[in-house]
Design an enzyme around this catalytic site. Sequence first.
Site, PDB file in Angstrom:
ATOM      1  N   GLU A 122      42.013  49.860  40.560  1.00 30.02           N
ATOM      2  CA  GLU A 122      41.482  48.661  39.899  1.00 30.02           C
ATOM      3  C   GLU A 122      42.295  47.427  40.293  1.00 30.02           C
ATOM      4  O   GLU A 122      41.752  46.319  40.408  1.00 30.02           O
ATOM      5  CB  GLU A 122      41.467  48.875  38.376  1.00 30.02           C
ATOM      6  CG  GLU A 122      40.339  49.824  37.985  1.00 30.02           C
ATOM      7  CD  GLU A 122      40.615  50.675  36.767  1.00 30.02           C
ATOM      8  OE1 GLU A 122      41.537  50.369  35.991  1.00 30.02           O
ATOM      9  OE2 GLU A 122      39.900  51.684  36.586  1.00 30.02           O
ATOM     10  N   SER A 128      38.490  60.946  35.681  1.00 26.88           N
ATOM     11  CA  SER A 128      37.709  61.682  34.674  1.00 26.88           C
ATOM     12  C   SER A 128      38.325  63.022  34.280  1.00 26.88           C
ATOM     13  O   SER A 128      37.613  64.003  34.049  1.00 26.88           O
ATOM     14  CB  SER A 128      36.257  61.870  35.145  1.00 26.88           C
ATOM     15  OG  SER A 128      35.627  60.608  35.306  1.00 26.88           O
ATOM     16  N   ASN A 146      47.124  56.519  31.284  1.00 25.50           N
ATOM     17  CA  ASN A 146      47.005  55.133  31.738  1.00 25.50           C
ATOM     18  C   ASN A 146      46.074  54.439  30.754  1.00 25.50           C
ATOM     19  O   ASN A 146      44.871  54.650  30.783  1.00 25.50           O
ATOM     20  CB  ASN A 146      46.435  55.112  33.167  1.00 25.50           C
ATOM     21  CG  ASN A 146      46.080  53.715  33.635  1.00 25.50           C
ATOM     22  OD1 ASN A 146      46.451  52.728  33.004  1.00 25.50           O
ATOM     23  ND2 ASN A 146      45.368  53.630  34.753  1.00 25.50           N
ATOM     24  N   TRP A 147      46.676  53.643  29.881  1.00 21.79           N
ATOM     25  CA  TRP A 147      45.883  53.021  28.814  1.00 21.79           C
ATOM     26  C   TRP A 147      45.035  51.846  29.310  1.00 21.79           C
ATOM     27  O   TRP A 147      44.207  51.337  28.556  1.00 21.79           O
ATOM     28  CB  TRP A 147      46.801  52.549  27.674  1.00 21.79           C
ATOM     29  CG  TRP A 147      47.457  53.653  26.895  1.00 21.79           C
ATOM     30  CD1 TRP A 147      47.314  55.012  27.091  1.00 21.79           C
ATOM     31  CD2 TRP A 147      48.363  53.510  25.793  1.00 21.79           C
ATOM     32  NE1 TRP A 147      48.076  55.704  26.180  1.00 21.79           N
ATOM     33  CE2 TRP A 147      48.736  54.809  25.366  1.00 21.79           C
ATOM     34  CE3 TRP A 147      48.912  52.407  25.117  1.00 21.79           C
ATOM     35  CZ2 TRP A 147      49.612  55.029  24.307  1.00 21.79           C
ATOM     36  CZ3 TRP A 147      49.784  52.628  24.062  1.00 21.79           C
ATOM     37  CH2 TRP A 147      50.127  53.920  23.657  1.00 21.79           C
ATOM     38  N   LYS A 148      45.289  51.409  30.542  1.00 22.21           N
ATOM     39  CA  LYS A 148      44.548  50.262  31.102  1.00 22.21           C
ATOM     40  C   LYS A 148      44.604  49.073  30.120  1.00 22.21           C
ATOM     41  O   LYS A 148      45.600  48.899  29.435  1.00 22.21           O
ATOM     42  CB  LYS A 148      43.111  50.674  31.457  1.00 22.21           C
ATOM     43  CG  LYS A 148      43.100  51.902  32.368  1.00 22.21           C
ATOM     44  CD  LYS A 148      41.794  52.140  33.046  1.00 22.21           C
ATOM     45  CE  LYS A 148      41.905  53.382  33.931  1.00 22.21           C
ATOM     46  NZ  LYS A 148      40.704  53.626  34.712  1.00 22.21           N
ATOM     47  N   GLY A 187      42.976  58.360  32.302  1.00 25.21           N
ATOM     48  CA  GLY A 187      42.569  57.066  31.765  1.00 25.21           C
ATOM     49  C   GLY A 187      41.927  57.218  30.398  1.00 25.21           C
ATOM     50  O   GLY A 187      42.596  57.367  29.376  1.00 25.21           O
ATOM     51  N   GLY A 188      40.597  57.227  30.363  1.00 27.53           N
ATOM     52  CA  GLY A 188      39.847  57.220  29.111  1.00 27.53           C
ATOM     53  C   GLY A 188      40.308  58.250  28.094  1.00 27.53           C
ATOM     54  O   GLY A 188      40.431  57.949  26.896  1.00 27.53           O
ATOM     55  N   HIS A 216      47.152  50.951  41.575  1.00 23.64           N
ATOM     56  CA  HIS A 216      45.934  51.545  40.999  1.00 23.64           C
ATOM     57  C   HIS A 216      44.701  50.924  41.669  1.00 23.64           C
ATOM     58  O   HIS A 216      44.710  49.735  41.994  1.00 23.64           O
ATOM     59  CB  HIS A 216      45.903  51.316  39.480  1.00 23.64           C
ATOM     60  CG  HIS A 216      44.815  52.098  38.814  1.00 23.64           C
ATOM     61  ND1 HIS A 216      43.506  51.673  38.821  1.00 23.64           N
ATOM     62  CD2 HIS A 216      44.825  53.289  38.175  1.00 23.64           C
ATOM     63  CE1 HIS A 216      42.768  52.574  38.192  1.00 23.64           C
ATOM     64  NE2 HIS A 216      43.541  53.561  37.794  1.00 23.64           N
ATOM     65  N   GLY A 245      36.585  56.892  35.636  1.00 29.56           N
ATOM     66  CA  GLY A 245      35.788  56.336  34.553  1.00 29.56           C
ATOM     67  C   GLY A 245      34.302  56.639  34.651  1.00 29.56           C
ATOM     68  O   GLY A 245      33.494  56.079  33.909  1.00 29.56           O
ATOM     69  N   GLU A 283      43.512  59.621  43.306  1.00 31.37           N
ATOM     70  CA  GLU A 283      42.380  59.277  42.445  1.00 31.37           C
ATOM     71  C   GLU A 283      41.197  58.815  43.293  1.00 31.37           C
ATOM     72  O   GLU A 283      41.169  57.666  43.738  1.00 31.37           O
ATOM     73  CB  GLU A 283      42.771  58.139  41.490  1.00 31.37           C
ATOM     74  CG  GLU A 283      43.973  58.454  40.620  1.00 31.37           C
ATOM     75  CD  GLU A 283      44.031  57.557  39.390  1.00 31.37           C
ATOM     76  OE1 GLU A 283      43.954  58.096  38.286  1.00 31.37           O
ATOM     77  OE2 GLU A 283      44.118  56.323  39.539  1.00 31.37           O
TER      78      GLU A 283
HETATM   79  P1  PGA Z   1      39.743  57.959  33.965  1.00 32.92           P
HETATM   80  O1  PGA Z   1      40.807  56.975  34.701  1.00 32.92           O
HETATM   81  O2  PGA Z   1      40.514  59.166  33.518  1.00 32.92           O
HETATM   82  O3  PGA Z   1      39.183  57.149  32.841  1.00 32.92           O
HETATM   83  O4  PGA Z   1      38.722  58.309  35.009  1.00 32.92           O
HETATM   84  C1  PGA Z   1      41.813  57.482  35.522  1.00 32.92           C
HETATM   85  C2  PGA Z   1      42.614  56.336  36.122  1.00 32.92           C
HETATM   86  O5  PGA Z   1      42.034  55.311  36.466  1.00 32.92           O
HETATM   87  O6  PGA Z   1      43.847  56.449  36.271  1.00 32.92           O
END
Ligand code: PGA
Length: 261
Positions: free
Chosen positions: A101, A218, A14-16, A239-240, A99, A177, A171
Amino acid sequence: MGKQIMRKPFIAGNWKMYKTVAEGVALAEGLKQTLADVTTMELAVCTPATALMAVGQTLAGSHIGVGAQNMFWKDEGAFTGEISPLMVKEWAQYVILGHSERRQFFGETDETVNLKLKAALAHGLTPIVCIGESLDQNKAGETVDFVGSQMRGAFTGVSAGDAVKVVLAYEPIWAIGTGLTATPEDANRIIKAAIRDVLTALYDAETAGAIRVQYGGSVKPDNMADFIVMPEIDGALVGGASLKVDSFTAIVKNAIAALSV
Ligand code: PGA
């Protein structure tokens, strides 16, 4: 003793809100090379809407799929700023829905996730539906009830035949994050109680057993193996660590090694 694999493992990035078109194409080109020989695992990158076309073209013919990170539920109309399932499916096969966010910053609710889920399924897109509790809910012992209610909201009016096409991503919001993760054992327990058992109640054991559930929050190269060997965990939403060729590649390779697939 290896894990008995019932469902095809699936790791998605997930590149956000990262990567211009040029940066996204460079990352996709790198992954296309490093992951060229991976066939035992389903892989996808979920890019910003602006990069869907170019990344979709870059990855065409590879084993790496492409996903959007959100979409509206209508095919077209006067909805300024939104993208429709028809637009997503020109370049992508997946779409992340709900998601945390989007729930936190953009007003996404269980109702809108449900409408989007039905639209994705109607258009042949594979939805990756995100669910998970906040730190306060976790501390108050409300995780299973809360995630269970997100599940029932998401699947309202969805047939068993469609439900098996859905991918879920558990999640915990406090693990996204932050560098914190749920323990693999806790994640496994919550996925069983709040996801698999709810699916069994909504549908039946066979349907519940066919649906893939990713862990997210994470995920890194050095913890992927601990999660993927858990019986209820079928992959990861990353994500990251999905923003660099090296770290996403290491996550996939470590998962393959841990499962011996
Ligand atoms: P993260 O994000 O791996 O940076 O914690 C995961 C996500 O939000 O899908």
